[in-house]
Design an enzyme around this catalytic site. Structure first.
Site, PDB file in Angstrom:
ATOM      1  N   TYR A 153      -1.514  -0.604  10.888  1.00  0.00           N
ATOM      2  CA  TYR A 153      -1.875  -1.347   9.535  1.00  0.00           C
ATOM      3  C   TYR A 153      -0.803  -1.117   8.759  1.00  0.00           C
ATOM      4  O   TYR A 153      -0.234  -1.883   8.044  1.00  0.00           O
ATOM      5  CB  TYR A 153      -3.289  -0.685   9.020  1.00  0.00           C
TER       6      TYR A 153
ATOM      7  N   LYS B 167       2.244  -3.607   6.725  1.00  0.00           N
ATOM      8  CA  LYS B 167       2.639  -3.784   5.423  1.00  0.00           C
ATOM      9  C   LYS B 167       4.151  -3.536   5.065  1.00  0.00           C
ATOM     10  O   LYS B 167       4.855  -4.339   4.351  1.00  0.00           O
ATOM     11  CB  LYS B 167       2.152  -2.855   4.489  1.00  0.00           C
TER      12      LYS B 167
ATOM     13  N   ASN C 220      -4.998   4.612  -4.251  1.00  0.00           N
ATOM     14  CA  ASN C 220      -6.678   4.555  -3.770  1.00  0.00           C
ATOM     15  C   ASN C 220      -7.568   3.882  -4.673  1.00  0.00           C
ATOM     16  O   ASN C 220      -8.117   4.412  -5.388  1.00  0.00           O
ATOM     17  CB  ASN C 220      -7.063   5.716  -3.239  1.00  0.00           C
TER      18      ASN C 220
ATOM     19  N   SER D 229       0.771  -1.235  -0.029  1.00  0.00           N
ATOM     20  CA  SER D 229       0.081   0.113   0.008  1.00  0.00           C
ATOM     21  C   SER D 229       0.733   1.330   0.043  1.00  0.00           C
ATOM     22  O   SER D 229       2.037   1.274   0.488  1.00  0.00           O
ATOM     23  CB  SER D 229      -1.080   0.029   1.262  1.00  0.00           C
TER      24      SER D 229
HETATM   25  C1  WQD Z   1      -9.158   9.687   1.224  1.00  0.00           C
HETATM   26  C2  WQD Z   1      -9.293  11.060   1.424  1.00  0.00           C
HETATM   27  C3  WQD Z   1      -9.788  11.827   3.807  1.00  0.00           C
HETATM   28  C4  WQD Z   1     -13.490   9.492   4.355  1.00  0.00           C
HETATM   29  C5  WQD Z   1      -6.735   4.690   3.241  1.00  0.00           C
HETATM   30  C6  WQD Z   1      -5.408   3.872   3.915  1.00  0.00           C
HETATM   31  C7  WQD Z   1      -4.683   3.161   2.799  1.00  0.00           C
HETATM   32  C8  WQD Z   1      -5.505   2.523   1.896  1.00  0.00           C
HETATM   33  C9  WQD Z   1      -6.929   3.341   1.103  1.00  0.00           C
HETATM   34  C10 WQD Z   1      -5.766   0.185   2.254  1.00  0.00           C
HETATM   35  C11 WQD Z   1      -8.728  11.633   2.365  1.00  0.00           C
HETATM   36  C12 WQD Z   1     -11.072  12.024   3.036  1.00  0.00           C
HETATM   37  C13 WQD Z   1     -12.263  10.154   3.836  1.00  0.00           C
HETATM   38  C14 WQD Z   1     -14.475  10.527   4.698  1.00  0.00           C
HETATM   39  C15 WQD Z   1     -13.236  12.414   3.965  1.00  0.00           C
HETATM   40  N1  WQD Z   1      -6.163   1.323   2.288  1.00  0.00           N
HETATM   41  N2  WQD Z   1     -12.107  11.539   3.551  1.00  0.00           N
HETATM   42  N3  WQD Z   1     -14.227  11.753   4.573  1.00  0.00           N
HETATM   43  O1  WQD Z   1      -6.831   7.731   4.034  1.00  0.00           O
HETATM   44  O2  WQD Z   1      -5.980   8.138   1.551  1.00  0.00           O
HETATM   45  O3  WQD Z   1      -6.061   5.529   2.202  1.00  0.00           O
HETATM   46  O4  WQD Z   1      -7.517   3.899   2.359  1.00  0.00           O
HETATM   47  O5  WQD Z   1      -4.655  -0.281   1.880  1.00  0.00           O
HETATM   48  O6  WQD Z   1      -3.764   2.350   3.326  1.00  0.00           O
HETATM   49  O7  WQD Z   1      -4.434   4.649   4.481  1.00  0.00           O
HETATM   50  O8  WQD Z   1      -8.301   6.827   1.976  1.00  0.00           O
HETATM   51  O9  WQD Z   1     -10.492   6.890   1.508  1.00  0.00           O
HETATM   52  O10 WQD Z   1      -9.838   6.950   3.653  1.00  0.00           O
HETATM   53  O11 WQD Z   1      -9.393   9.090   2.414  1.00  0.00           O
HETATM   54  O12 WQD Z   1     -12.865  13.691   3.885  1.00  0.00           O
HETATM   55  O13 WQD Z   1     -15.436   9.990   5.222  1.00  0.00           O
HETATM   56  O14 WQD Z   1     -10.799  11.204   1.627  1.00  0.00           O
HETATM   57  O15 WQD Z   1      -9.457  12.791   4.543  1.00  0.00           O
HETATM   58  O16 WQD Z   1      -8.294  12.994   2.259  1.00  0.00           O
HETATM   59  P1  WQD Z   1      -6.861   7.185   2.456  1.00  0.00           P
HETATM   60  P2  WQD Z   1      -9.775   7.396   2.423  1.00  0.00           P
END
Ligand code: WQD
Length: 332
Positions: free
Chosen positions: A148, A152, A178, A124
């Site tokens: 987590y 990895k 993502n 990741s």
């Molecule tokens: C994306 C953006 C949030 C939810 C994580 C893991 C990564 C991978 C993918 C497994 C950010 C914003 C999110 C919400 C929001 N997983 N957001 N409101 O954090 O980039 O990555 O998921 O491998 O390892 O770290 O993904 O989708 O959680 O967030 O504003 O309800 O959306 O702040 O900017 P992230 P995410």
């Protein structure tokens, strides 16, 4: 080629299983179903017309795993299985270390015992922590801010050491950015139980009125509109990256980013989703989420050059396919 897919009933695993079957490979899935549903097997069969051998088993059960390796004689392993919720990993770190590390070490010892040399590992972008610059290259410094992500990083280190001890192994580490979107048929997609941690599943639940409002975590980042920027990649492009990794003639230990190379902000994604699907997404700006970084997007030049990896799906496709999946799979 007979390929073991661990976690093959999960989001990325199931899409990869479809592409492997369509490429004429034989697929065996081991999944303990704690984060996935067994009816995914029927969906894979409906899409491909092919059967899959399935074992509902915990990879931490070495004796059971050895029996499966002995019986099935795999040519390769794609290892997806693992706990993957960032927030949850902070609350129950021991469960994450135990599950993600022991399951991987069991896979590696079975590969060693039964002479399986080819492994593709699901890593990741989280291993990059807060990048020094953008886009992110594979040789950037690695650091993690949650258990987590640390599992990895530790697994990548284990794979590096195991390869040093046996350079006949053919190991590919794929660092996903993502993943979002769903199979065009609407039969497969991402539909986490309960309140989603990730952005797209949350947007879809608000759009389908399963949740009242999307909380946008912060609008004061140093980005185009102040909201977080990420590299969203269609899950079908990601699946294709695994097929290319399996077929890659380059031997040894290889590491590739799988992303589109483009950054998209939260507000850009929400607006794109609304426009493409002609649906309103209620949202409100709230405080930043602890541990979030402002921007993160990939350079996938190395995967493009060495694997022939390219992204075929657009952000519009990702928004359309994500919505289509949930509309088809909930009685809305
Ligand atoms: C994306 C953006 C949030 C939810 C994580 C893991 C990564 C991978 C993918 C497994 C950010 C914003 C999110 C919400 C929001 N997983 N957001 N409101 O954090 O980039 O990555 O998921 O491998 O390892 O770290 O993904 O989708 O959680 O967030 O504003 O309800 O959306 O702040 O900017 P992230 P995410």
């Amino acid at each position: 080629m007979k390929v073991l897919i661990t976690g093959g009933c999960g989001y990325i695993g199931s899409h990869t299983a479809v592409r492997l079957l369509e490429s004429g490979e034989e697929v065996v899935i081991i999944d303990n179903l704690i984060n996935s549903k067994i009816d995914v097997l029927d969906k894979i069969k409906e899409i491909t017309g092919k059967n899959i051998t399935f074992y509902q088993e915990d990879l931490c059960n070495l004796e059971e795993l050895r029996k499966i390796f002995k019986k099935e004689k795999f040519d390769a392993v794609i290892h997806f299985a693992g706990l993957k919720a960032v927030g949850e990993s902070v609350e129950i770190p021991l469960r994450y270390y135990q599950n993600n590390l022991v399951s991987t070490m069991n896979i590696l010892s079975c590969m060693q015992e039964f002479n399986v040399l080819k492994l593709v590992f699901s890593s990741s972008a989280t291993v990059y922590g807060s990048p020094k610059s953008l886009p992110i290259l594979e040789d950037f410094p690695l650091s993690t801010t949650n258990p987590y992500g640390t599992t990895k990083l530790m697994i990548e280190q284990i794979l590096t050491d195991v390869y040093k001890a046996n350079n006949k192994l053919d190991i590919t580490i794929l660092r996903y950015f993502n993943p979002i979107g769903a199979h065009k048929s609407g039969l497969l997609g991402e539909d986490p139980n309960g309140i989603p941690n990730n952005l797209m599943p949350y947007i879809v639940k608000v759009a389908t009125k399963q949740l009242p409002v999307l909380n946008i975590f912060g609008s004061d980042y140093d980005t185009i509109d102040g909201t977080g920027v990420r590299d969203y990649i269609h899950v079908m492009d990601l699946a294709e990256g695994h097929i290319l990794a399996l077929k890659n003639k380059k031997k040894g230990l290889k590491i590739y980013n799988l992303g589109t190379g483009k950054g998209t902000s939260v507000l850009e994604l929400v607006n794109m989703f609304s426009k493409i699907n002609n649906v309103k997404v209620n949202y409100k700006i709230v405080d930043r989420r602890p541990g979030d970084i402002a921007s993160c997007y990939a350079s996938s030049l190395k995967a493009n050059k060495e694997l022939g990896f390219t992204c075929k799906y657009t952000l519009e496709d990702m928004c359309k396919d994500s919505y289509n999946f949930v509309k088809k799979n909930s009685n809305l």
